[in-house]
Design a protein around this motif. Structure first.
Motif, PDB file in Angstrom:
ATOM      1  N   MET A   1       1.017  -3.554  -5.215  1.00  0.00           N
ATOM      2  CA  MET A   1       2.138  -2.624  -5.173  1.00  0.00           C
ATOM      3  C   MET A   1       2.581  -2.432  -3.715  1.00  0.00           C
ATOM      4  SD  MET A   1       2.321   1.369  -6.364  1.00  0.00           S
ATOM      5  CE  MET A   1       2.082   0.961  -8.078  1.00  0.00           C
ATOM      6  N   ALA A   2       3.909  -2.476  -3.516  1.00  0.00           N
ATOM      7  CA  ALA A   2       4.424  -2.308  -2.165  1.00  0.00           C
ATOM      8  C   ALA A   2       4.233  -0.870  -1.694  1.00  0.00           C
ATOM      9  CB  ALA A   2       5.912  -2.663  -2.132  1.00  0.00           C
ATOM     10  N   THR A   3       3.990  -0.726  -0.370  1.00  0.00           N
ATOM     11  CA  THR A   3       3.826   0.611   0.197  1.00  0.00           C
ATOM     12  C   THR A   3       5.202   1.249   0.399  1.00  0.00           C
ATOM     13  OG1 THR A   3       3.942  -0.184   2.479  1.00  0.00           O
ATOM     14  CG2 THR A   3       1.783  -0.169   1.418  1.00  0.00           C
ATOM     15  N   GLN A  10      12.518  -2.520   3.489  1.00  0.00           N
ATOM     16  CA  GLN A  10      13.321  -3.458   2.709  1.00  0.00           C
ATOM     17  C   GLN A  10      14.701  -2.886   2.413  1.00  0.00           C
ATOM     18  OE1 GLN A  10      12.284  -6.757   1.458  1.00  0.00           O
ATOM     19  NE2 GLN A  10      14.527  -6.706   1.440  1.00  0.00           N
ATOM     20  N   LYS A  11      14.720  -1.590   2.103  1.00  0.00           N
ATOM     21  CA  LYS A  11      15.990  -0.931   1.815  1.00  0.00           C
ATOM     22  C   LYS A  11      16.896  -0.946   3.042  1.00  0.00           C
ATOM     23  CE  LYS A  11      17.870   3.297  -0.190  1.00  0.00           C
ATOM     24  NZ  LYS A  11      17.548   4.629  -0.785  1.00  0.00           N
ATOM     25  N   GLY A  12      16.285  -0.711   4.219  1.00  0.00           N
ATOM     26  CA  GLY A  12      17.062  -0.724   5.448  1.00  0.00           C
ATOM     27  C   GLY A  12      17.594  -2.104   5.766  1.00  0.00           C
TER      28      GLY A  12
END
Length: 209
Positions: A1-3, A10-12
């Motif tokens: 699971m990603a932290t 990633q969103k940025g």
């Protein structure tokens, strides 16, 4: 699971990197296209099952090339009509462009019908007022000089055939009539429209027993 850190980074990056922005744009465009294609299928089905027959029953004054037709009820609770009402409400441009591109219409717009209601004023009087109804109507124009010219040519095929047959009959007469006599004979041949009226009268006078 990603932290959380990875998710936020990633969103940025998805917003900052031109490559990711362009990829997202393609994905969104593909998704919209698929949704629009499904909506167009619904419009096509609704048109075939309901609108086509309504349009065929419309009456227009001579030389009028515009009209309106009851399209759908905006308060439909279920089924195809409810879906079509939502398409027109949320995507009016899609519905307009489909009718313009697929059916050659112009100036397409959708409006609610107007109903008259009554209410009691502050003075206790009954007052009549206008309100928006639940019937959605499609207004349109269908003028086309090119299209009308082609259809006019087809519609006049009967006249051309009638006149050609008359000319052929006169040319085959034995002995051949002098030109002046031929012109006199033509004066006694009814016009195509008059010929059809005579045909109609003969049909109506035909005995059924």
């Amino acid at each position: 699971m990603a932290t959380m850190q990875q998710l936020l980074l990633q969103k940025g990056l998805n917003k900052e990197l031109p490559e990711r922005v362009a990829e997202d744009d393609v994905l969104n465009a593909t998704k919209k296209l698929e949704e629009d294609q499904e909506d167009v299928l619904a419009l096509e089905e609704w048109h075939t099952s309901e609108i086509q027959s309504r349009v065929s029953k419309l009456e227009f004054p001579a030389h009028c090339r515009q009209g309106q037709v009851d399209f759908c009820q905006t308060d439909a609770q279920e089924g195809l009509e409810q879906r079509v009402a939502k398409i027109v409400y949320h995507k009016p441009a899609l519905a307009r462009s489909w009718y313009m591109g697929r059916h050659g219409l112009d100036n397409v717009r959708f409006d609610h019908n107007i109903v008259y209601k009554e209410r009691t004023s502050n003075r206790g009087r009954r007052v009549t007022y206008q309100a928006r109804g639940n019937q959605l109507q499609m207004h349109f124009s269908f003028a086309s000089a090119e299209g009308e010219a082609k259809l006019r040519e087809q519609c006049l095929a009967g006249r051309r055939s009638f006149e050609l047959n008359n000319q052929l009959a006169l040319a085959l007469l034995k002995p051949r009539l002098p030109e002046k006599v031929t012109e006199i004979v033509k004066m006694f041949i009814p016009d195509y429209v008059e010929h059809l009226k005579q045909e109609k009268e003969l049909i109506q006078k035909t005995l059924l027993w």
